[in-house]
Motif scaffolding. Structure first.
Motif, PDB file in Angstrom:
ATOM      1  N   THR A 237     -94.402  12.779 -18.312  1.00 35.19           N
ATOM      2  CA  THR A 237     -93.411  13.795 -17.982  1.00 35.19           C
ATOM      3  C   THR A 237     -92.028  13.408 -18.493  1.00 35.19           C
ATOM      4  OG1 THR A 237     -94.637  14.552 -16.051  1.00 35.19           O
ATOM      5  CG2 THR A 237     -92.279  14.987 -16.066  1.00 35.19           C
ATOM      6  N   GLN A 238     -91.697  12.127 -18.434  1.00 35.83           N
ATOM      7  CA  GLN A 238     -90.399  11.683 -18.956  1.00 35.83           C
ATOM      8  C   GLN A 238     -90.262  12.020 -20.438  1.00 35.83           C
ATOM      9  OE1 GLN A 238     -89.762   7.438 -19.494  1.00 35.83           O
ATOM     10  NE2 GLN A 238     -87.616   7.651 -18.876  1.00 35.83           N
TER      11      GLN A 238
ATOM     12  N   ASN B 226     -89.742  15.758 -20.747  1.00 39.84           N
ATOM     13  CA  ASN B 226     -88.405  16.147 -20.283  1.00 39.84           C
ATOM     14  C   ASN B 226     -87.328  15.769 -21.301  1.00 39.84           C
ATOM     15  OD1 ASN B 226     -89.333  17.248 -17.874  1.00 39.84           O
ATOM     16  ND2 ASN B 226     -89.127  15.338 -16.745  1.00 39.84           N
TER      17      ASN B 226
ATOM     18  N   TYR C  14     -86.579  21.187 -15.052  1.00 37.15           N
ATOM     19  CA  TYR C  14     -87.462  20.433 -14.172  1.00 37.15           C
ATOM     20  C   TYR C  14     -88.864  20.315 -14.753  1.00 37.15           C
ATOM     21  CZ  TYR C  14     -83.658  20.993 -10.808  1.00 37.15           C
ATOM     22  OH  TYR C  14     -82.442  20.977 -10.184  1.00 37.15           O
ATOM     23  N   ASN C  15     -89.669  19.438 -14.150  1.00 37.99           N
ATOM     24  CA  ASN C  15     -90.965  19.061 -14.714  1.00 37.99           C
ATOM     25  C   ASN C  15     -91.830  20.256 -15.116  1.00 37.99           C
ATOM     26  OD1 ASN C  15     -90.296  16.397 -14.284  1.00 37.99           O
ATOM     27  ND2 ASN C  15     -91.664  16.101 -12.537  1.00 37.99           N
TER      28      ASN C  15
ATOM     29  N   ASN D 146     -87.426  19.332  -7.560  1.00 40.86           N
ATOM     30  CA  ASN D 146     -88.386  18.925  -8.591  1.00 40.86           C
ATOM     31  C   ASN D 146     -89.761  18.582  -8.014  1.00 40.86           C
ATOM     32  OD1 ASN D 146     -88.738  18.609 -11.388  1.00 40.86           O
ATOM     33  ND2 ASN D 146     -88.541  16.405 -11.270  1.00 40.86           N
TER      34      ASN D 146
ATOM     35  N   ASP E 140     -83.954  14.505  -9.618  1.00 40.81           N
ATOM     36  CA  ASP E 140     -84.677  13.919 -10.758  1.00 40.81           C
ATOM     37  C   ASP E 140     -85.846  13.028 -10.356  1.00 40.81           C
ATOM     38  OD1 ASP E 140     -83.192  11.750  -9.848  1.00 40.81           O
ATOM     39  OD2 ASP E 140     -82.433  11.174 -11.834  1.00 40.81           O
TER      40      ASP E 140
ATOM     41  N   SER F  79     -89.275  12.608 -12.362  1.00 42.00           N
ATOM     42  CA  SER F  79     -89.002  13.031 -13.742  1.00 42.00           C
ATOM     43  C   SER F  79     -88.980  11.859 -14.707  1.00 42.00           C
ATOM     44  CB  SER F  79     -87.652  13.757 -13.817  1.00 42.00           C
ATOM     45  OG  SER F  79     -86.579  12.846 -13.639  1.00 42.00           O
TER      46      SER F  79
ATOM     47  N   VAL G 248     -95.793  10.254 -14.402  1.00 42.16           N
ATOM     48  CA  VAL G 248     -94.353  10.274 -14.608  1.00 42.16           C
ATOM     49  C   VAL G 248     -93.974   9.848 -16.026  1.00 42.16           C
ATOM     50  CG1 VAL G 248     -92.171   9.297 -13.803  1.00 42.16           C
ATOM     51  CG2 VAL G 248     -93.918   9.935 -12.151  1.00 42.16           C
TER      52      VAL G 248
ATOM     53  N   LEU H 296     -99.011  16.919 -11.530  1.00 45.21           N
ATOM     54  CA  LEU H 296     -98.264  15.909 -12.275  1.00 45.21           C
ATOM     55  C   LEU H 296     -99.175  14.758 -12.693  1.00 45.21           C
ATOM     56  CD1 LEU H 296     -95.528  14.854 -13.298  1.00 45.21           C
ATOM     57  CD2 LEU H 296     -95.141  13.896 -11.013  1.00 45.21           C
TER      58      LEU H 296
END
Length: 346
Positions: free
Chosen positions: A251-252, A255, A325-326, A185, A164, A167, A248, A242
């Motif tokens: 992306t969180q 996700n 995953y991302n 990831n 993770d 992520s 991040v 990314l």
């Protein structure tokens, strides 16, 4: 390059098309050099630029302070299971390990080869400050569980973030060492990321072979021996991607939305049920089964006909595991949910 499959595999991970394209081009020729990425020297200026940028991206995306070293090693998380106690577990000390799942158990088994180990079953267990370290696993890919918050302890905190990392935002300063195999990831298999507090590395007193000594990799800028050049390059491209999408934090959110969509269908659909407790559910790896186990093989075949692959559960667990995953698009989760609905309507 178009994505022809909805890839829910637990590892090797799904990679964005731009990363696959860039990696393929570099294998043919790296930046007009006349040489393939697979042919260049790891001491060359071209690769020095790659490893420099990759470290810079890791530091930026995870907000890693200058008081930490960023290392690129080989051997996967399994190598770290051995390296950590070999470096940090003294003969008069005890290391504490959280038994959260299959890979936590593997780490415990390796540590016991080196020295004294005490196993705890709760992340908030009271760990004495004189402990060599407290080892935890942030996300359990097989069980489909994840630590929502990290423990506060006076002992050095070591974390396996293989499945993770990148992520969700984490406060690196909570940890003395974080490690992650790339293939869950971050990129292709072959490279392992280690982020370690320099003062923790300086505390090593054990005699360790150079190839297994974190300080040697720090002193040589991760190039004590030939590093996994291709895996680092692909990870660099993935971290660029990314960053370009908002990092991040963005992306969180994405996700969480993917996981919520799938968990809602599992809870709603009478054919399926989730395996993890709701308060422990992983955002990365969703595990579930069918009430009628006899239909599971047929459902797998049904999904494969729709290009939905990689959802078979781990061999010792059975059922299904969808890794979110991302790089997995939201549309792929929609396709899986639609397949679950359509199968129920057959």
């Amino acid at each position: 390059m178009s994505q022809t499959k909805h890839n829910f595999g637990a590892g090797p991970c799904i990679l964005p098309p731009v990363v696959l394209e860039g990696s393929a081009e570099a294998v043919r020729e790296l930046d007009g050099s006349g040489l393939s990425l697979l042919e260049i020297s790891h001491r060359s200026p071209a690769f020095s630029a790659v490893i420099f940028e990759t470290e810079k991206l890791v530091r930026e995306l995870l907000q890693v302070p200058d008081t930490y070293s960023v290392l690129f090693l080989q051997g996967g998380a399994s190598m770290q299971f051995a390296m950590i106690p070999m470096n940090f577990l003294g003969s008069e000390q005890t290391a504490y390990y959280l038994d959260g799942g299959y890979f936590g158990k593997k780490a415990i088994s390796e540590a016991k080869v080196t020295g004294q180990v005490k196993v705890v079953d709760k992340a908030d267990a009271l760990i004495p400050k004189e402990a060599a370290y407290f080892h935890i696993t942030s996300n359990n890919t097989i069980e489909g569980t994840q630590l929502p918050v990290f423990p506060v302890t006076l002992a050095p905190l070591v974390c396996d973030m293989s499945s993770d990392i990148f992520s969700r935002p984490v406060d690196i300063t909570q940890f003395d060492l974080v490690y992650a195999g790339a293939q869950k990831n971050m990129g292709p298999a072959g490279m392992t990321l280690v982020i370690a507090r320099n003062s923790f590395l300086d505390s090593i007193r054990n005699k360790v072979h150079a190839i297994l000594d974190y300080r040697v990799y720090r002193e040589h800028g991760s190039m004590y021996n030939t590093p996994p050049v291709f895996a680092i390059y692909a990870a660099m491209l993935n971290l660029r991607w990314l960053k370009s999408r908002g990092g991040v934090k963005f992306t969180q959110l994405e996700n969480r939305a993917k996981a919520q969509l799938l968990y809602d269908e599992i809870d709603r659909n009478p054919l399926f049920y989730g395996l993890a407790k709701k308060e422990e559910r992983s955002v990365m790896n969703v595990t579930f089964k069918m009430h009628d186990a006899g239909k599971e093989k047929d459902f797998l075949a049904f999904c494969e006909q729709r290009g939905i692959v990689g959802i078979a559960g781990y061999r010792t667990v059975g059922g299904f595991r969808a890794s979110l995953y991302n790089a997995l698009p939201y549309e792929s989760v929609q396709a899986l949910v639609k397949g679950m609905q359509d199968y129920g309507n057959n």
